[in-house]
Motif scaffolding. Structure first.
Motif, PDB file in Angstrom:
ATOM      1  N   LYS A  66       5.060   3.554   8.166  1.00 31.28           N
ATOM      2  CA  LYS A  66       5.727   4.553   9.002  1.00 31.28           C
ATOM      3  C   LYS A  66       4.794   5.125  10.059  1.00 31.28           C
ATOM      4  CE  LYS A  66       8.365   8.876   8.780  1.00 31.28           C
ATOM      5  NZ  LYS A  66       8.931   9.928   7.897  1.00 31.28           N
ATOM      6  N   PHE A  67       3.534   5.342   9.701  1.00 35.37           N
ATOM      7  CA  PHE A  67       2.574   5.961  10.630  1.00 35.37           C
ATOM      8  C   PHE A  67       1.565   4.949  11.170  1.00 35.37           C
ATOM      9  CE2 PHE A  67       3.993   9.433   7.855  1.00 35.37           C
ATOM     10  CZ  PHE A  67       4.384  10.382   8.809  1.00 35.37           C
ATOM     11  N   ARG A  68       1.939   3.673  11.187  1.00 28.56           N
ATOM     12  CA  ARG A  68       0.999   2.622  11.570  1.00 28.56           C
ATOM     13  C   ARG A  68       0.497   2.745  13.005  1.00 28.56           C
ATOM     14  NH1 ARG A  68       6.081   0.567  11.314  1.00 28.56           N
ATOM     15  NH2 ARG A  68       6.927  -0.535  13.129  1.00 28.56           N
ATOM     16  N   ASN A  69       1.270   3.391  13.873  1.00 29.30           N
ATOM     17  CA  ASN A  69       0.863   3.536  15.271  1.00 29.30           C
ATOM     18  C   ASN A  69       0.201   4.874  15.548  1.00 29.30           C
ATOM     19  OD1 ASN A  69       1.914   0.989  16.153  1.00 29.30           O
ATOM     20  ND2 ASN A  69       3.975   1.858  16.052  1.00 29.30           N
ATOM     21  N   GLN A  70      -0.117   5.615  14.493  1.00 27.82           N
ATOM     22  CA  GLN A  70      -0.760   6.913  14.640  1.00 27.82           C
ATOM     23  C   GLN A  70      -2.064   6.936  13.848  1.00 27.82           C
ATOM     24  OE1 GLN A  70       2.012  10.123  13.743  1.00 27.82           O
ATOM     25  NE2 GLN A  70       3.760   8.848  14.323  1.00 27.82           N
ATOM     26  N   GLY A  71      -2.902   7.918  14.137  1.00 25.95           N
ATOM     27  CA  GLY A  71      -4.165   8.040  13.419  1.00 25.95           C
ATOM     28  C   GLY A  71      -3.949   8.267  11.939  1.00 25.95           C
ATOM     29  N   LEU A  72      -2.820   8.879  11.591  1.00 25.09           N
ATOM     30  CA  LEU A  72      -2.516   9.143  10.190  1.00 25.09           C
ATOM     31  C   LEU A  72      -2.350   7.842   9.409  1.00 25.09           C
ATOM     32  CD1 LEU A  72      -2.094  11.573   8.340  1.00 25.09           C
ATOM     33  CD2 LEU A  72       0.362  11.452   8.831  1.00 25.09           C
ATOM     34  N   GLY A  73      -1.983   6.776  10.121  1.00 23.94           N
ATOM     35  CA  GLY A  73      -1.810   5.486   9.466  1.00 23.94           C
ATOM     36  C   GLY A  73      -3.110   4.998   8.845  1.00 23.94           C
ATOM     37  N   VAL A  74      -4.226   5.236   9.527  1.00 23.12           N
ATOM     38  CA  VAL A  74      -5.522   4.828   8.997  1.00 23.12           C
ATOM     39  C   VAL A  74      -5.837   5.595   7.718  1.00 23.12           C
ATOM     40  CG1 VAL A  74      -8.008   4.733   9.456  1.00 23.12           C
ATOM     41  CG2 VAL A  74      -6.377   4.203  11.284  1.00 23.12           C
ATOM     42  N   ALA A  75      -5.491   6.886   7.700  1.00 24.11           N
ATOM     43  CA  ALA A  75      -5.721   7.711   6.507  1.00 24.11           C
ATOM     44  C   ALA A  75      -4.925   7.167   5.319  1.00 24.11           C
ATOM     45  CB  ALA A  75      -5.332   9.160   6.785  1.00 24.11           C
ATOM     46  N   PHE A  76      -3.698   6.750   5.577  1.00 27.16           N
ATOM     47  CA  PHE A  76      -2.870   6.217   4.495  1.00 27.16           C
ATOM     48  C   PHE A  76      -3.361   4.842   4.039  1.00 27.16           C
ATOM     49  CE2 PHE A  76       0.508   9.277   5.909  1.00 27.16           C
ATOM     50  CZ  PHE A  76       0.571   9.969   4.695  1.00 27.16           C
ATOM     51  N   VAL A  77      -3.996   4.082   4.942  1.00 28.65           N
ATOM     52  CA  VAL A  77      -4.602   2.817   4.535  1.00 28.65           C
ATOM     53  C   VAL A  77      -5.702   3.080   3.505  1.00 28.65           C
ATOM     54  CG1 VAL A  77      -6.011   0.856   5.260  1.00 28.65           C
ATOM     55  CG2 VAL A  77      -4.086   1.563   6.650  1.00 28.65           C
ATOM     56  N   PHE A  78      -6.526   4.081   3.762  1.00 35.06           N
ATOM     57  CA  PHE A  78      -7.581   4.427   2.812  1.00 35.06           C
ATOM     58  C   PHE A  78      -6.994   4.975   1.515  1.00 35.06           C
ATOM     59  CE2 PHE A  78     -10.351   4.211   6.533  1.00 35.06           C
ATOM     60  CZ  PHE A  78     -11.488   3.646   5.977  1.00 35.06           C
ATOM     61  N   ALA A  79      -5.900   5.739   1.624  1.00 28.16           N
ATOM     62  CA  ALA A  79      -5.250   6.255   0.419  1.00 28.16           C
ATOM     63  C   ALA A  79      -4.703   5.109  -0.423  1.00 28.16           C
ATOM     64  CB  ALA A  79      -4.127   7.221   0.797  1.00 28.16           C
TER      65      ALA A  79
END
Length: 228
Positions: free
Chosen positions: A75-88
């Protein structure tokens, strides 16, 4: 393409492949950078889970955690938050791996089995990635087969867990080894040829491939070595 533009600048059309190549190289660079960081983070969470002797969360919590974090990453793949969720996501998967490694390390020849699985996973990933990058072959034709194969193997894996069928579990592990090898080729080719332009999603796909490849090899090698 406007013929007038082409007449004014003969190299107009030739710039498109160059731009595409630059774009794919950028995605490849960002993907492997993020992948290396997430693998390291996943290893740290696995190590922490092992040191603290944490229990495995179980199949239900693992599935909820995985698919929930995967949904948020997508859902957030195009936002900086997407990177945070990748680490999560990768950190959570590392945590689920910790108790599994502790289980194997507690068995006879368990340490050797883990190292063999790790070495084989690294060799396969590097070899397949290098092959796809150097030959630049298009493996997009594998997409439909991989999707169907992974779905069938996933359902079979659930059946093996819930009905406790060791033979089916081993068959699923063998199938996942082949499917993950195919997925590594497919995704790397997809990045090269512009089919995947989002490095966050490319990282997730490659990480999942490596994770499943490692755990599948671990089970197969453990069985072959008499650890199970």
């Amino acid at each position: 393409m406007n013929p007038i533009d082409h007449a004014r600048n003969p190299s107009y059309g030739a710039t498109r492949p160059a731009i595409a190549t630059i774009s794919s190289n950028k995605v490849i660079r960002n993907t492997y950078l993020l992948l290396s960081m997430t693998l390291l983070f996943s290893a740290l969470t696995a190590g922490a889970a092992m040191a603290l002797n944490l229990p495995h969360p179980g199949i239900v919590i693992t599935l909820i955690g995985y698919f929930g974090l995967l949904f948020l990453t997508t859902k957030f793949r195009n936002q900086g938050l997407g990177v945070a969720f990748v680490f999560a996501l990768t950190g959570f998967m590392g945590y689920t791996l910790g108790p599994i490694l502790n289980l194997y390390l507690g068995l006879p020849n368990g340490g050797q089995t883990v190292m063999m699985a790790f070495g084989a996973t690294a060799a396969i990933f590097v070899g397949l990635s290098a092959y796809a990058l150097t030959t630049r072959k298009d493996f997009s034709y594998m997409g439909g087969f991989l999707t169907a194969g992974i779905l069938v193997a996933f359902l079979a894996a659930l059946a093996a867990v819930f009905f406790t069928i060791p033979a089916l579990s081993l068959a699923v592990s063998a199938a996942f080894v082949l499917l993950m090898c195919g997925l590594i080729l497919y995704e790397t080719s997809n990045i090269i040829h512009g089919g995947e332009t989002n490095y966050v999603m490319a990282t997730v796909t490659l990480y999942v491939s490596i994770f499943n490849l490692f755990t599948s090899l671990l089970q197969l090698l453990g069985f072959a070595g008499g650890d199970e």
